[in-house]
Structure formats: structure tokens, C-alpha cells
Design a protein around this motif. Structure first.
Motif, PDB file in Angstrom:
ATOM      1  N   LYS A  68       4.362 -11.130   0.397  1.00 55.80           N
ATOM      2  CA  LYS A  68       4.220 -10.226  -1.089  1.00 55.80           C
ATOM      3  C   LYS A  68       2.752 -10.147  -1.323  1.00 55.80           C
ATOM      4  CE  LYS A  68       5.346 -10.657  -5.949  1.00 55.80           C
ATOM      5  NZ  LYS A  68       6.089 -11.479  -7.143  1.00 55.80           N
ATOM      6  N   ASN A  69       1.983 -11.236  -1.343  1.00 55.78           N
ATOM      7  CA  ASN A  69       0.594 -11.111  -1.629  1.00 55.78           C
ATOM      8  C   ASN A  69      -0.056  -9.945  -0.725  1.00 55.78           C
ATOM      9  OD1 ASN A  69      -1.116 -12.810  -3.593  1.00 55.78           O
ATOM     10  ND2 ASN A  69       0.805 -14.191  -2.670  1.00 55.78           N
ATOM     11  N   LEU A  70       0.273  -9.990   0.645  1.00 55.81           N
ATOM     12  CA  LEU A  70      -0.490  -9.148   1.610  1.00 55.81           C
ATOM     13  C   LEU A  70      -0.061  -7.797   1.436  1.00 55.81           C
ATOM     14  CD1 LEU A  70      -0.175 -11.419   4.813  1.00 55.81           C
ATOM     15  CD2 LEU A  70      -2.440 -10.814   3.562  1.00 55.81           C
ATOM     16  N   ARG A  71       1.210  -7.432   0.935  1.00 58.93           N
ATOM     17  CA  ARG A  71       1.532  -6.008   0.690  1.00 58.93           C
ATOM     18  C   ARG A  71       0.866  -5.593  -0.287  1.00 58.93           C
ATOM     19  NH1 ARG A  71       7.120  -8.033   1.959  1.00 58.93           N
ATOM     20  NH2 ARG A  71       7.108  -8.616  -0.199  1.00 58.93           N
ATOM     21  N   ILE A  72       0.770  -6.282  -1.461  1.00 59.48           N
ATOM     22  CA  ILE A  72      -0.040  -5.888  -2.755  1.00 59.48           C
ATOM     23  C   ILE A  72      -1.571  -5.539  -2.341  1.00 59.48           C
ATOM     24  CG2 ILE A  72      -1.043  -6.435  -4.763  1.00 59.48           C
ATOM     25  CD1 ILE A  72       1.571  -8.207  -5.359  1.00 59.48           C
ATOM     26  N   ALA A  73      -2.187  -6.468  -1.398  1.00 60.90           N
ATOM     27  CA  ALA A  73      -3.531  -6.236  -0.868  1.00 60.90           C
ATOM     28  C   ALA A  73      -3.767  -5.011  -0.161  1.00 60.90           C
ATOM     29  CB  ALA A  73      -3.688  -7.642  -0.293  1.00 60.90           C
ATOM     30  N   ARG A  74      -2.534  -4.891   0.742  1.00 59.44           N
ATOM     31  CA  ARG A  74      -2.617  -3.613   1.644  1.00 59.44           C
ATOM     32  C   ARG A  74      -2.732  -2.304   0.767  1.00 59.44           C
ATOM     33  NH1 ARG A  74       1.624  -3.862   6.127  1.00 59.44           N
ATOM     34  NH2 ARG A  74       3.090  -3.238   4.415  1.00 59.44           N
ATOM     35  N   THR A  75      -2.064  -2.451  -0.481  1.00 62.62           N
ATOM     36  CA  THR A  75      -1.934  -1.237  -1.283  1.00 62.62           C
ATOM     37  C   THR A  75      -3.224  -1.069  -2.029  1.00 62.62           C
ATOM     38  OG1 THR A  75       0.313  -1.219  -1.642  1.00 62.62           O
ATOM     39  CG2 THR A  75      -1.089  -0.232  -3.358  1.00 62.62           C
ATOM     40  N   LEU A  76      -4.025  -2.035  -2.725  1.00 62.54           N
ATOM     41  CA  LEU A  76      -5.230  -2.434  -3.231  1.00 62.54           C
ATOM     42  C   LEU A  76      -6.399  -1.821  -2.326  1.00 62.54           C
ATOM     43  CD1 LEU A  76      -4.783  -5.513  -5.355  1.00 62.54           C
ATOM     44  CD2 LEU A  76      -4.526  -3.047  -5.984  1.00 62.54           C
ATOM     45  N   ARG A  77      -6.028  -2.100  -0.827  1.00 63.44           N
ATOM     46  CA  ARG A  77      -7.415  -1.923  -0.042  1.00 63.44           C
ATOM     47  C   ARG A  77      -7.694  -0.282  -0.184  1.00 63.44           C
ATOM     48  NH1 ARG A  77      -6.618  -3.199   6.213  1.00 63.44           N
ATOM     49  NH2 ARG A  77      -4.798  -1.490   5.938  1.00 63.44           N
ATOM     50  N   ARG A  78      -6.605   0.652  -0.395  1.00 63.97           N
ATOM     51  CA  ARG A  78      -6.765   1.800  -0.395  1.00 63.97           C
ATOM     52  C   ARG A  78      -8.047   2.220  -1.543  1.00 63.97           C
ATOM     53  NH1 ARG A  78      -0.965   2.055   0.017  1.00 63.97           N
ATOM     54  NH2 ARG A  78      -0.420   2.574   2.017  1.00 63.97           N
TER      55      ARG A  78
END
Length: 383
Positions: free
Chosen positions: A317-327
């Protein structure tokens, strides 16, 4: 043929954590690695307070900081200009992977794991590994913790990683004697690579300098690395650097198959914003080991993956959110807006710092970003 309950393949932080946890709880564990320890590995070596907490939980002792450098300040740069220097931050510990990995490996052996380091593997089956010398180990459960080029992942999926989404990094170790100590900051440079960053991490005997980011939009990473080295006042022609792939935020949603599971870099468990992977490696190794122990206790080794996926839910869950914020942070179209916001906003800097230090989880950060997003978008369009 030697029989074990669990074979752990790869003795880095994830593998040593898995082997230690399983052996401490009574399992017969074989710890396999092609290298003999101590061995080196390219890595910034950032050891956060989150890492220290996981270390204490898994290995049952406090982490020895005597071979590390601890900093309470960090500088952020972009395009050759200093954005901000943060002081009195949560401690960041800079380790040498040669020392760190050897310490974790020794913990695993002391816990009862059987040492098969220095044994390169020729072949893997669903319940055995065969070494190049012809010897074979068997076990009902295999845990693959053998890094981004995982041979366990190749056995499972035909390839260790997705070529279109993998990252890449270049790194050097700069001798301490060649640097100006007054300029030897702990620093991160946004935009040193497209969809990535550069870093300079001071250690006791040297400074680790590198760049990392997505491979596809950076066709000439060597040239970008030379430029970054030059901005640090070093001679780019006098230093040989080494490269390696980075599982930079593209984790495997299904990290294994039945009785074979992946953890750490082999499962793509690296923070896509900070690039930190040691904490996730140790924790995911522990989760994999607990899944294996529970599956063995139930007499159902084929359920290991199902149990492992449940254990990894929060991390995924944390990594999915991080992948979105990376944009928002790394995408070229937003880079100038982000760095200007970072320069002006003490709140943004504090959140990023808490994130880097392991003191902030991504759901908390996401809520804060959503609250600021309208103003952020307006500023981006103005620019």
C-alpha cells in the motif's frame, strides 16, 4: 542431498533477516549466497531510524553505530543551486555495506542458519537448489532474497525484472583524503537524472557518490554521472564508477509462486521516492520467514505465497501511494514547480525529511499532498 525446512537464497539484509527469524523460531535453514562474506555491494548505505527499529525487532539487539557516520543535517540541491539545508533532523546513519551485510550475515549464522555462502547456484527447482559443484540442497520452501538480478525470480517468471520500468544507478567511493572536509555535505540533488536524483553520503573512510533513476528516460547515464561528479568538485576522468539496476518502485504484486517467495530487492521493494531499500528488505525478509513458518506449521508449504502477500499488504500500500506521488516529485513537467515549492515551504521540506528518515508513512503524506494539490497545480500552470 541435504534436507532443510527453508532455503534462503541471497544473504543480504533481506536474506539474513529471513534466515535469522526462521532459525530463531526452530526451522532448519540453509543460507545460500554466491559470494563469500564479507563482500561489498553498491549502495548508498542509508540506515534510518526505521531500519534500526526493524533491526532490533528481528535480530534482538541494538544496531552498533560504531562503524557508521550519523548526521543530523542534510543539504538539498537542484541544477547546481542549493535549495535548503535542514538541521536538527531525525538521525540518518551512513553505513558501509561491506560492514553492514557482514554483520547481518553473522547474526543469521549465530541464530543457527547453515552457511552455504561462496556457493554459486547452477539450477533451481521448485524445492531444491543445485550448486555448480554438483551438490544439492532440498527444502519444501524457498525464499528468494538474491537482489535485483534474482535467479529465483528468473526461475519463477523467466526474467528478474521488467526492463521497461527498471531503474539504474552509478556509484563511486571517493577516498576521504581527496575531499575538502568543509564541503563534504550529506546531500541529495533532485534532477541529477531524469526521474531520479544524485547523492553524496559521507562515511568514515570515504564518501559514496552516485546517481539513480529510471533507465528508459536516461540513455546516457554515464555522461550524467560525470557531470554530477564535476559539480561536486571531483575529477570525473580520474574515477572509475560501477553501475547496477535499481528496482525503483516497481514491486512485484505477486512475489512468488506457492512455496517459493521473494523479498527485498528481488521483490522490487525499494522506496520509489527516497530510493531507500534496507528497511523494506529486512522487514520483508522477516515477513517471508514468518509466512514460511506458518505454512510449515500448517503442513501446507504451498500456502507460503498466500501468507506472504497478506504480510506485505501494508508495505505494498505504501509503495503504491509512493509510486503515484513520484509523478509530482520527479516528472520533468513538474520538476521546477516541486523544487520551488521545496525551497519555499518549510512544511514540504519537513515532510520529505520525515519520509527519508522513516518517521512518516505514505498515507499520511498523501493526505497532506492532496490538501496542497490545488495550490501546487495553480503554481505549476503559472510557471
Amino acid at each position: 542431498m541435504s534436507d532443510f525446512d527453508i532455503i534462503v537464497i541471497g544473504a543480504g539484509p533481506a536474506g539474513s533477516a529471513a534466515a535469522t527469524w526462521a532459525a530463531k523460531h526452530g526451522a532448519r535453514v540453509a543460507l545460500v549466497d554466491k559470494a563469500a562474506f564479507p563482500r561489498n555491494k553498491l549502495c548508498g548505505g542509508l540506515f534510518t531510524e526505521r531500519s534500526r527499529n526493524y533491526y532490533r525487532e528481528i535480530f534482538g539487539q541494538n544496531f552498533d553505530l560504531s562503524k557508521s557516520v550519523t548526521r543530523h543535517d542534510i543539504a538539498f540541491w537542484h541544477a547546481g543551486a542549493e535549495l535548503a539545508v535542514l538541521r536538527d533532523i531525525p538521525p540518518l546513519h551512513l553505513t558501509m555495506r561491506l560492514d553492514l551485510d557482514n554483520t547481518l550475515f553473522r547474526h543469521a549464522i549465530d541464530a543457527g542458519a547453515v552457511d552455504f555462502s561462496g556457493h554459486p547456484i547452477a539450477q533451481i527447482s521448485d524445492n531444491a537448489v543445485t550448486f555448480k559443484d554438483g551438490n544439492t540442497l532440498s527444502a519444501p520452501i524457498l525464499i528468494g532474497t538474491d537482489g535485483v538480478n534474482s535467479i529465483v525470480a528468473k526461475h519463477l517468471f523467466g526474467a528478474a525484472f521488467y526492463t521497461e520500468t527498471i531503474g539504474f544507478g552509478l556509484e563511486i567511493e571517493v577516498p576521504k583524503a581527496t575531499q575538502n572536509p568543509t564541503k563534504n555535505q550529506l546531500r541529495i540533488d533532485f534532477g541529477a537524472l531524469t526521474w531520479g536524483y544524485g547523492w553524496s553520503f559521507p562515511k568514515q573512510q570515504c564518501t559514496t557518490v552516485g546517481v539513480g533513476g529510471m533507465r528508459a528516460p536516461n540513455p546516457d547515464i554515464k555522461a550524467q554521472m560525470r557531470h554530477y561528479i564535476d559539480t561536486l568538485g571531483l575529477d570525473p576522468d580520474a574515477i572509475k564508477f560501477k553501475g547496477h539496476h535499481l528496482p525503483f518502485g516497481d514491486f512485484r504484486k505477486t512475489p512468488g509462486r506457492a512455496n517459493i517467495v521473494l523479498a527485498g530487492d528481488a521483490a522490487g521493494l525499494v522506496d520509489p521516492i527516497t530510493g531507500e531499500g534496507i528497511a523494506f528488505a529486512m522487514k520483508s525478509g522477516q515477513i517471508a520467514a514468518q509466512a514460511a513458518l506458518d505454512a510449515l506449521a500448517a503442513g501446507a508449504p504451498e500456502t507460503t505465497l498466500t501468507r506472504h502477500k497478506i504480510g506485505l499488504r501494508d508495505m505494498h500500500k505504501n509503495l503504491r501511494i509512493a509510486r503515484t506521488l513520484r509523478r509530482i516529485i520527479f516528472a520533468p513537467r513538474w520538476q521546477e514547480t516541486f523544487t520551488e515549492t521545496f525551497r519555499r515551504s518549510e512544511t514540504v521540506r519537513a515532510m520529505y525529511m520525515r519520509l527519508l528518515a522513516g518517521d512518516l508513512e505514505y498515507p499520511q503524506l498523501a493526505r497532506a499532498v492532496v490538501a496542497r494539490l490545488p495550490r501546487y497545480v495553480v503554481n505549476a500552470f503559472r510557471r
